[in-house]
Design an enzyme around this catalytic site. Structure first.
Site, mmCIF file in Angstrom:
data_model
loop_
_atom_site.group_PDB
_atom_site.id
_atom_site.type_symbol
_atom_site.label_atom_id
_atom_site.label_comp_id
_atom_site.label_asym_id
_atom_site.label_seq_id
_atom_site.Cartn_x
_atom_site.Cartn_y
_atom_site.Cartn_z
ATOM 1 N N ARG B 51 1.081 -1.228 -0.018
ATOM 2 C CA ARG B 51 -0.100 0.066 0.017
ATOM 3 C C ARG B 51 0.956 1.076 -0.009
ATOM 4 O O ARG B 51 1.926 0.880 0.145
ATOM 5 C CB ARG B 51 -1.172 -0.058 1.144
ATOM 6 C CG ARG B 51 -0.686 -0.652 2.538
ATOM 7 C CD ARG B 51 0.597 -0.260 3.118
ATOM 8 N NE ARG B 51 0.191 1.166 3.456
ATOM 9 C CZ ARG B 51 1.312 2.162 3.533
ATOM 10 N NH1 ARG B 51 2.576 1.562 3.588
ATOM 11 N NH2 ARG B 51 1.302 3.248 3.942
ATOM 12 N N GLY B 52 0.414 2.318 -0.158
ATOM 13 C CA GLY B 52 1.160 3.552 -0.157
ATOM 14 C C GLY B 52 1.113 3.836 -1.802
ATOM 15 O O GLY B 52 1.642 3.030 -2.501
ATOM 16 N N ALA B 53 0.791 4.988 -2.208
ATOM 17 C CA ALA B 53 0.609 5.403 -3.450
ATOM 18 C C ALA B 53 1.895 5.144 -4.539
ATOM 19 O O ALA B 53 1.548 4.531 -5.389
ATOM 20 C CB ALA B 53 0.069 6.803 -3.706
ATOM 21 N N ARG B 94 -6.971 -0.305 -7.020
ATOM 22 C CA ARG B 94 -7.551 0.569 -5.840
ATOM 23 C C ARG B 94 -7.724 2.006 -7.038
ATOM 24 O O ARG B 94 -7.263 2.474 -7.869
ATOM 25 C CB ARG B 94 -6.614 0.759 -4.885
ATOM 26 C CG ARG B 94 -6.486 -0.531 -3.945
ATOM 27 C CD ARG B 94 -5.757 -0.427 -2.857
ATOM 28 N NE ARG B 94 -6.307 0.429 -2.128
ATOM 29 C CZ ARG B 94 -5.885 1.066 -0.725
ATOM 30 N NH1 ARG B 94 -4.345 0.818 -0.552
ATOM 31 N NH2 ARG B 94 -6.584 1.560 0.080
ATOM 32 N N GLN B 197 -1.677 1.631 9.957
ATOM 33 C CA GLN B 197 -0.757 1.745 9.457
ATOM 34 C C GLN B 197 0.655 2.542 10.110
ATOM 35 O O GLN B 197 1.711 2.373 10.148
ATOM 36 C CB GLN B 197 -0.749 2.596 8.056
ATOM 37 C CG GLN B 197 -1.479 1.881 6.970
ATOM 38 C CD GLN B 197 -2.888 2.210 6.909
ATOM 39 O OE1 GLN B 197 -3.377 2.846 7.799
ATOM 40 N NE2 GLN B 197 -3.507 2.051 5.706
ATOM 41 N N ASP B 238 -1.941 10.745 -1.706
ATOM 42 C CA ASP B 238 -2.446 9.554 -2.673
ATOM 43 C C ASP B 238 -2.626 9.993 -4.035
ATOM 44 O O ASP B 238 -2.563 9.462 -5.070
ATOM 45 C CB ASP B 238 -3.644 8.827 -2.106
ATOM 46 C CG ASP B 238 -2.972 7.814 -1.091
ATOM 47 O OD1 ASP B 238 -2.857 8.377 0.059
ATOM 48 O OD2 ASP B 238 -2.843 6.636 -1.136
ATOM 49 N N ASN B 248 -5.675 12.051 0.766
ATOM 50 C CA ASN B 248 -4.576 11.191 1.694
ATOM 51 C C ASN B 248 -5.437 10.419 2.760
ATOM 52 O O ASN B 248 -6.629 10.454 2.497
ATOM 53 C CB ASN B 248 -3.641 12.122 2.164
ATOM 54 C CG ASN B 248 -2.287 10.983 2.961
ATOM 55 O OD1 ASN B 248 -2.011 10.423 2.176
ATOM 56 N ND2 ASN B 248 -2.056 11.488 4.018
ATOM 57 N N LYS B 249 -4.863 9.623 3.258
ATOM 58 C CA LYS B 249 -5.419 8.651 4.262
ATOM 59 C C LYS B 249 -6.255 9.387 5.221
ATOM 60 O O LYS B 249 -6.119 10.474 5.705
ATOM 61 C CB LYS B 249 -4.210 8.131 5.305
ATOM 62 C CG LYS B 249 -4.662 7.112 6.448
ATOM 63 C CD LYS B 249 -5.681 5.937 5.692
ATOM 64 C CE LYS B 249 -4.875 5.249 4.682
ATOM 65 N NZ LYS B 249 -5.673 4.421 3.843
#
Lengths: 346, 346
Positions: B51-53, B94, B197, B238, B248-249
């Protein structure tokens, strides 16, 4: 009016002992602990078998009954002196909620007039404290619900419900009454990390009664507000100072700032037993810091690397200027401050 | 300069297959999954093995290599047509991070010039995308760290570290560099519910390198700011739209509002591959809503009553006006808007 049946009350005196619904096990198990001694009561408060400022106060009142019963058996003539150490320990079980001290002091005030076995009189007083709390909740429920628009979407944090009180609840009492009045469209419940009171307790109470509830991670509340989906935030309180500053579950202050930014209203619902007029402002409130393990572990399973530091304040302080209204059983005040709160409480 | 050794890189191409560190197992287990097909890559992105852009983008680039390898074996003459369905599915794994589309399109742009076996050329390009990302992180680390005061206390949310990128990290790249420069006094890491996370990944990365880290529940961040303990909030992104709005998150927007209220600075660190100039503002970004089970269960154990509804947006949008600076590998812009971002990106 709908309310939880007595069978799932969090605190109850039955068959000569104190019954506590073990809130650490909810919602997976409904387990009743039966306590016979004040030492067990102190430990149950420390370990959060029971939590929520009013429920802690009521539990402590019954704890005084247990302390006196045991002391009277051992030392019928000087039981009062004998229990002071126990009551001191009980009063320190958790530092932030003032209801604990209030209940013990109120029970202790009866001691001088008691002759013979203290249990009947003390038990009657503890039951009265309990019943007064429930009645205060019904009254606050009506007062608070009348302030809400129709229809209304609300967000609540932590659990200020039947489980946190003698029954019915403070913030959830308002929500229950609003639902009974037909004006409650939706409740959003913050899960309330780290102890998950929202996910485990509030979601459970609302689901049991068929009140529409959507659970969210605490950090999603801001987006709900931005999307215009919240009309009011409604929370309880663990201690309210003379100027209207409110100690409540960690995350409440965050919501209050977000509410002001998004023009969402903020309501605090608490009985007058939660007020501490001896403190001028929230700066003087002792904030309990609990074990880092509540953040780094869940159900005993690690959710963070071994040995990582964590900061785990159980409460935060919301300054009065961020609160739109404080509702008590004696009435409500908008834009709380030292003057209007003193008028209400006198 | 300190950085994570190559052995714990989240994404790596070794021995003719894609190695992914299974981030669902961290910090308890360091398990490497070895992927041989693009279908496995798509599923790994969906399931948040990675995960993570930026890391998703790099993983997708290697996924294109695997797709082409398989297609070329089966249909040496028309492998390009044959993999389009796979690439479409991969691109939809995603919805929020734009790096996924960026990487696939960049790989696809090579197809017309390829003759014979496509693997060597595509693998070289994927490795280049990977290496460029790491170099961008080093550059952003320097640029961002130079903006911080000395000493500096920072708060970060989610994981924008080595694990979320090709290596080193975006937000954590700035934090690593600031630490290397001796100006970093303390990092506070939001645990970042529901997927944790922060607790599982950021705390782990920082602890591995001896960077001082204190973990907090997301809702405790406001109190840290009120207590004056945070100078800067530093996060990744993201997707960033033309006007500087940042996806973002979930929880980032909340922090940005709180930061503005408390006069704390807000820094977003993201490579230019994260920018989506085709979108005018954050209102057009598709926010992924993930399974309610991420909120109601943990490690498969229920933490909320059975059947309760939950709302689980994976991201939120922080409007540009709440961001003090966006740092990219091409430079940084303060008070981001369409004009200064267009100048930077051209």
């Amino acid at each position: 009016m709908k309310h939880l049946p007595d069978t799932i009350r969090a605190v109850d005196w039955q068959h000569d002992c104190l019954h506590l619904l073990d809130q650490r096990q909810l919602p997976l198990r409904q387990e009743i602990l039966k306590l016979q001694t004040v030492q067990e009561v102190t430990k149950a408060i420390q370990d959060m078998v029971v939590r929520g400022a009013p429920a802690i106060g009521i539990t402590a009142a019954y704890g005084v009954v247990l302390a006196a019963r045991s002391a009277y058996v051992q030392r019928p003539t000087d039981w009062m002196a004998h229990i002071e150490t126990d009551l001191h320990t009980l009063s320190k079980a958790r530092p932030t909620a003032v209801n604990l001290t209030y209940a013990i002091n109120r029970m202790r005030a009866l001691f001088p007039q008691i002759t013979g076995n203290p249990v009947p009189e003390l038990l009657a007083e503890a039951r009265l404290i309990h019943e007064e709390d429930i009645q205060a909740n019904y009254r606050m429920g009506e007062l608070g619900a009348n302030l809400l628009p129709n229809p209304c979407r609300v967000l609540t944090h932590c659990n200020a419900g039947a489980l946190a009180t003698g029954g019915y609840g403070t913030a959830l009492g308002v929500i229950r009454t609003a639902f009974a009045h037909g004006k409650l469209q939706q409740v959003y419940a913050d899960e309330t990390r780290p102890w998950l009171q929202g996910a485990r307790l509030t979601a459970w109470e609302l689901k049991e009664e068929g009140i529409p509830c959507v659970l969210i991670a605490d950090s999603a509340a801001a987006m709900l507000m931005r999307n215009g989906l919240i009309d009011w935030i409604i929370v309880g309180a663990d201690r309210i100072t003379a100027n209207g500053d409110v100690a409540n579950k960690i995350g409440t202050y965050s919501l209050a700032v977000l509410a002001r930014y998004h023009h969402v209203k903020m309501m605090v619902v608490a009985p007058t037993t939660t007020f501490d007029s001896t403190l001028a402002s929230g700066n003087s409130i002792i904030i309990e810091e609990r074990s880092p393990h509540e953040v780094t572990q869940l159900h005993g399973h690690p959710i963070a690397p071994m040995g990582i530091k964590a900061w785990n304040p159980a409460f935060d302080i919301t300054p009065a200027e961020l609160i739109d209204v404080i509702v008590t059983e004696k009435g409500y005040v908008e834009h709380p401050n030292s003057t209007n709160l003193a008028s209400l409480l006198q």
